[in-house]
Scaffold this motif. Sequence first.
Motif, mmCIF file in Angstrom:
data_model
loop_
_atom_site.group_PDB
_atom_site.id
_atom_site.type_symbol
_atom_site.label_atom_id
_atom_site.label_comp_id
_atom_site.label_asym_id
_atom_site.label_seq_id
_atom_site.Cartn_x
_atom_site.Cartn_y
_atom_site.Cartn_z
ATOM 1 N N GLU A 176 28.776 -4.406 42.775
ATOM 2 C CA GLU A 176 29.525 -3.283 42.223
ATOM 3 C C GLU A 176 28.862 -2.859 40.914
ATOM 4 O OE1 GLU A 176 30.961 -0.448 41.892
ATOM 5 O OE2 GLU A 176 32.768 -1.079 42.972
ATOM 6 N N SER A 177 29.087 -1.626 40.529
ATOM 7 C CA SER A 177 28.522 -1.130 39.277
ATOM 8 C C SER A 177 29.061 -1.936 38.098
ATOM 9 C CB SER A 177 28.886 0.348 39.092
ATOM 10 O OG SER A 177 28.717 0.737 37.751
ATOM 11 N N PRO A 178 28.186 -2.580 37.298
ATOM 12 C CA PRO A 178 28.672 -3.336 36.134
ATOM 13 C C PRO A 178 29.419 -2.448 35.142
ATOM 14 C CG PRO A 178 26.386 -3.882 36.632
ATOM 15 C CD PRO A 178 26.740 -2.700 37.473
ATOM 16 N N ARG A 179 28.970 -1.221 34.993
ATOM 17 C CA ARG A 179 29.629 -0.310 34.050
ATOM 18 C C ARG A 179 31.063 -0.046 34.474
ATOM 19 N NH1 ARG A 179 28.196 4.022 30.350
ATOM 20 N NH2 ARG A 179 29.753 5.674 30.454
ATOM 21 N N TRP A 180 31.299 0.159 35.776
ATOM 22 C CA TRP A 180 32.654 0.409 36.243
ATOM 23 C C TRP A 180 33.531 -0.827 36.037
ATOM 24 C CZ3 TRP A 180 35.862 -1.641 40.083
ATOM 25 C CH2 TRP A 180 37.031 -0.915 40.315
ATOM 26 N N LEU A 181 32.988 -2.026 36.323
ATOM 27 C CA LEU A 181 33.752 -3.251 36.135
ATOM 28 C C LEU A 181 34.130 -3.436 34.663
ATOM 29 C CD1 LEU A 181 31.702 -5.621 38.465
ATOM 30 C CD2 LEU A 181 34.050 -4.825 38.856
ATOM 31 N N ILE A 182 33.203 -3.158 33.754
ATOM 32 C CA ILE A 182 33.495 -3.279 32.322
ATOM 33 C C ILE A 182 34.556 -2.271 31.899
ATOM 34 C CG2 ILE A 182 32.503 -2.951 30.015
ATOM 35 C CD1 ILE A 182 29.905 -4.161 31.107
ATOM 36 N N SER A 183 34.482 -1.053 32.451
ATOM 37 C CA SER A 183 35.495 -0.040 32.107
ATOM 38 C C SER A 183 36.892 -0.459 32.541
ATOM 39 C CB SER A 183 35.128 1.303 32.746
ATOM 40 O OG SER A 183 35.304 1.265 34.146
ATOM 41 N N LYS A 184 36.964 -1.380 33.508
ATOM 42 C CA LYS A 184 38.253 -1.897 33.978
ATOM 43 C C LYS A 184 38.599 -3.238 33.330
ATOM 44 C CE LYS A 184 38.944 1.555 36.645
ATOM 45 N NZ LYS A 184 39.970 2.556 36.280
ATOM 46 N N GLY A 185 37.795 -3.669 32.357
ATOM 47 C CA GLY A 185 38.074 -4.920 31.665
ATOM 48 C C GLY A 185 37.651 -6.166 32.414
ATOM 49 N N ALA A 208 31.525 -8.407 35.871
ATOM 50 C CA ALA A 208 30.366 -7.580 35.534
ATOM 51 C C ALA A 208 29.151 -8.449 35.216
ATOM 52 C CB ALA A 208 30.691 -6.675 34.346
ATOM 53 N N PHE A 209 29.372 -9.550 34.470
ATOM 54 C CA PHE A 209 28.252 -10.438 34.152
ATOM 55 C C PHE A 209 27.685 -11.076 35.415
ATOM 56 C CE2 PHE A 209 26.560 -14.648 33.017
ATOM 57 C CZ PHE A 209 25.590 -14.269 32.101
ATOM 58 N N ASN A 210 28.550 -11.480 36.327
ATOM 59 C CA ASN A 210 28.076 -12.089 37.574
ATOM 60 C C ASN A 210 27.268 -11.099 38.405
ATOM 61 O OD1 ASN A 210 29.324 -14.518 36.953
ATOM 62 N ND2 ASN A 210 31.233 -13.970 37.982
ATOM 63 N N GLU A 211 27.700 -9.832 38.448
ATOM 64 C CA GLU A 211 26.941 -8.826 39.191
ATOM 65 C C GLU A 211 25.604 -8.557 38.522
ATOM 66 O OE1 GLU A 211 27.932 -8.603 41.958
ATOM 67 O OE2 GLU A 211 29.600 -7.250 42.347
ATOM 68 N N LEU A 212 25.588 -8.548 37.179
ATOM 69 C CA LEU A 212 24.323 -8.340 36.467
ATOM 70 C C LEU A 212 23.364 -9.506 36.691
ATOM 71 C CD1 LEU A 212 25.666 -6.793 33.145
ATOM 72 C CD2 LEU A 212 24.019 -5.715 34.690
ATOM 73 N N CYS A 213 23.899 -10.714 36.836
ATOM 74 C CA CYS A 213 23.039 -11.858 37.138
ATOM 75 C C CYS A 213 22.392 -11.717 38.508
ATOM 76 C CB CYS A 213 23.846 -13.155 37.073
ATOM 77 S SG CYS A 213 24.250 -13.688 35.384
ATOM 78 N N ARG A 214 23.071 -11.046 39.435
ATOM 79 C CA ARG A 214 22.473 -10.774 40.745
ATOM 80 C C ARG A 214 21.384 -9.722 40.649
ATOM 81 N NH1 ARG A 214 26.873 -8.960 44.842
ATOM 82 N NH2 ARG A 214 25.063 -9.136 46.245
ATOM 83 N N LEU A 215 21.533 -8.780 39.719
ATOM 84 C CA LEU A 215 20.609 -7.655 39.612
ATOM 85 C C LEU A 215 19.423 -7.924 38.692
ATOM 86 C CD1 LEU A 215 23.325 -4.870 39.314
ATOM 87 C CD2 LEU A 215 21.647 -5.023 41.166
ATOM 88 N N ARG A 216 19.517 -8.936 37.836
ATOM 89 C CA ARG A 216 18.464 -9.229 36.876
ATOM 90 C C ARG A 216 17.926 -10.636 37.113
ATOM 91 N NH1 ARG A 216 19.565 -4.620 36.789
ATOM 92 N NH2 ARG A 216 20.374 -3.383 35.050
ATOM 93 N N PHE A 217 16.747 -10.925 36.542
ATOM 94 C CA PHE A 217 16.119 -12.226 36.734
ATOM 95 C C PHE A 217 16.734 -13.305 35.850
ATOM 96 C CE2 PHE A 217 12.388 -9.807 38.465
ATOM 97 C CZ PHE A 217 12.361 -10.446 39.698
#
Length: 634
Positions: free
Chosen positions: A308-317, A322-331
Amino acid sequence: MSTTSPVNEKSAVEERPHHEHHHTSHMDAETRAIANADAKLSNPLRGIPHDRLMADVEIFAQERGLTHLLPELKKGALVAQDSTCHNHLDMFSEEDKRILTEEVTHRWRQTPTLYYMVVMSSLAAAVQGMDEAVINGAQIIYPTQFGIGDPNSKRDSWLVGLVNSAPYLCCATLSCWMTHPLNHYLGRKKTIFITCMISFLTCIWSGLTNTWWHLFIARFFLGFGIGPKSATVPVYTAECSPAPIRGALVMMWQMWTAFGIALGDLIDLVFYFIPDTPGVTGLNWRLMLGSAGIPGLIVCLQVLFAPESPRWLISKGRYEDAFNELCRLRFSRVQAARDLYYIHVLLEAENEMKQGRNRVVEMFTIPRNRHAALASWVVMFGQQFCGVNVIAYYSSNIFLASGFSQVSALASSLGFGALNWLFALPAVFTIDTYGRRNLLLFTFPCMAICLLITGFSFWSTSETGRVAGVSIGIYLFAIFYSPGEGPVPFTYSAEAFPLYIRDIGMSFATATTWFWNFVLSITWPSLILAFKPQGAFGWYAAWCCILWVLILLFVRETKGKTLEELDQVFAIPLGTHAAYGLRQIPYGIKKFVLFQNPVPEQLYQLESDSEVSSTRGDEKARKEVKDDVDKTNV
């Protein structure tokens, strides 16, 4: 949350020598306020001292329940503030330094999850193109079956145009305006899932219809799958992509839409040969329309496993998610923490900017915003009224009218689709090499000539000459359209508006292109009937010439400019820029016709000293941060 101090309100324009003042004007107070807002939104962390930044990170971690991520968040905040700080701070491990360096030096080396997301987004764009292309082949068959196939009947011409344009009527009037609520309440993934499922179901529905009005209804509902998806997928791609390749990945939308058009034209040709079965008439065109839904179904199955979009997850608190999704998207976790904290402070700054402001009104009342809206409207209107979708939607009928057989017409349409896609590939490089405005000014006259070649070929008394002229005109048109008016409008509109109204500006731009798409597709059959092919193609050739003038006068160059520089560019009064555009005509004649070497006028020239000063300031800030970190370690 701490934010950066306002940028210097004195415009670079004001610092120029007196002889350059006639080229530009001072930014008014409203535009300076926008410049300050843009500076804050471009990097809300700029200028914050190290101790204060670390204290802010600790407060953020405590408030959001992320204290277990505090070491990564501190590193991430420093990198978000200064992308090169890892090179001179000892707190970063060798692995951190390698990954953060390769993010720039090997920017296409990304995680499998990111490329999985890119494939899904590309398929969603291909759905868009196929939806537009399959009707091209089907319409040479279904009108006769539905009793609206008389090419000399005004009623039948309008009805065929109405059926073909039904999805774009829905986009312009209803579905585009549903993009924001769908994204707000459901998120990017669910919005893409729902719209692709609508595309799949309505395409199957279209293949099962037995009257023209039933097909109209089915295709109208197809618009609910097209409109929100066309705005959501590029945003979703941008929000998941790392900064170094974000622009290139967002531009893929246009390229893979062109691929979908080519694929739809290929399917039209293949399915044409399928014979009817007992009890089922028109099986070929039914399969054409139904097949466009298959990529949508594939996207629906894919999107369930995409992040899911990390930005959207953060906008929903939902910071942990969001951090877990970013860990999937980044090294690395440092990259994920950097993006998490940066998105957070950016959203805080955006919310602060929006308070007490009517952004819809400000888009038209503030000159800087109004100039951006006008330029965006011109390029979006031009994407339709250059005549490209006349060919995309009706090329099979056009080739038929020129003397081709049905099979040859479908094969020729495939040639147009293939060229449209192949020549979109170089656009990734040319758009940032030659500039948006220059590409448009070069390609619009060429497209006008191609349309005149196509139309005037219908006067040929030789069938061979007529067929050759129409084919050459249409194919050359695709070659000039794809690297110019194809990718420029969405790219231009996404960068012309200031950040605080960019989402509203893009909604305005998207609705513009779908509305004129509807107008073009519904009127073409009647235009052909009233003016014949010569007059119909001449009509859009004339619009190409008009649009060339509008671009010359009202579209400002945005290539390679920072947010602050764009504010200065769009603050130039409309009359000043129009006069500059007119002065470019004799310059162009001298350079490209008389082969002289005139000195170009630099309307957009910006003060380089401020850039040098900014660079020195950044170096000083880096040294101060390193000293603070060293003291902390001691």
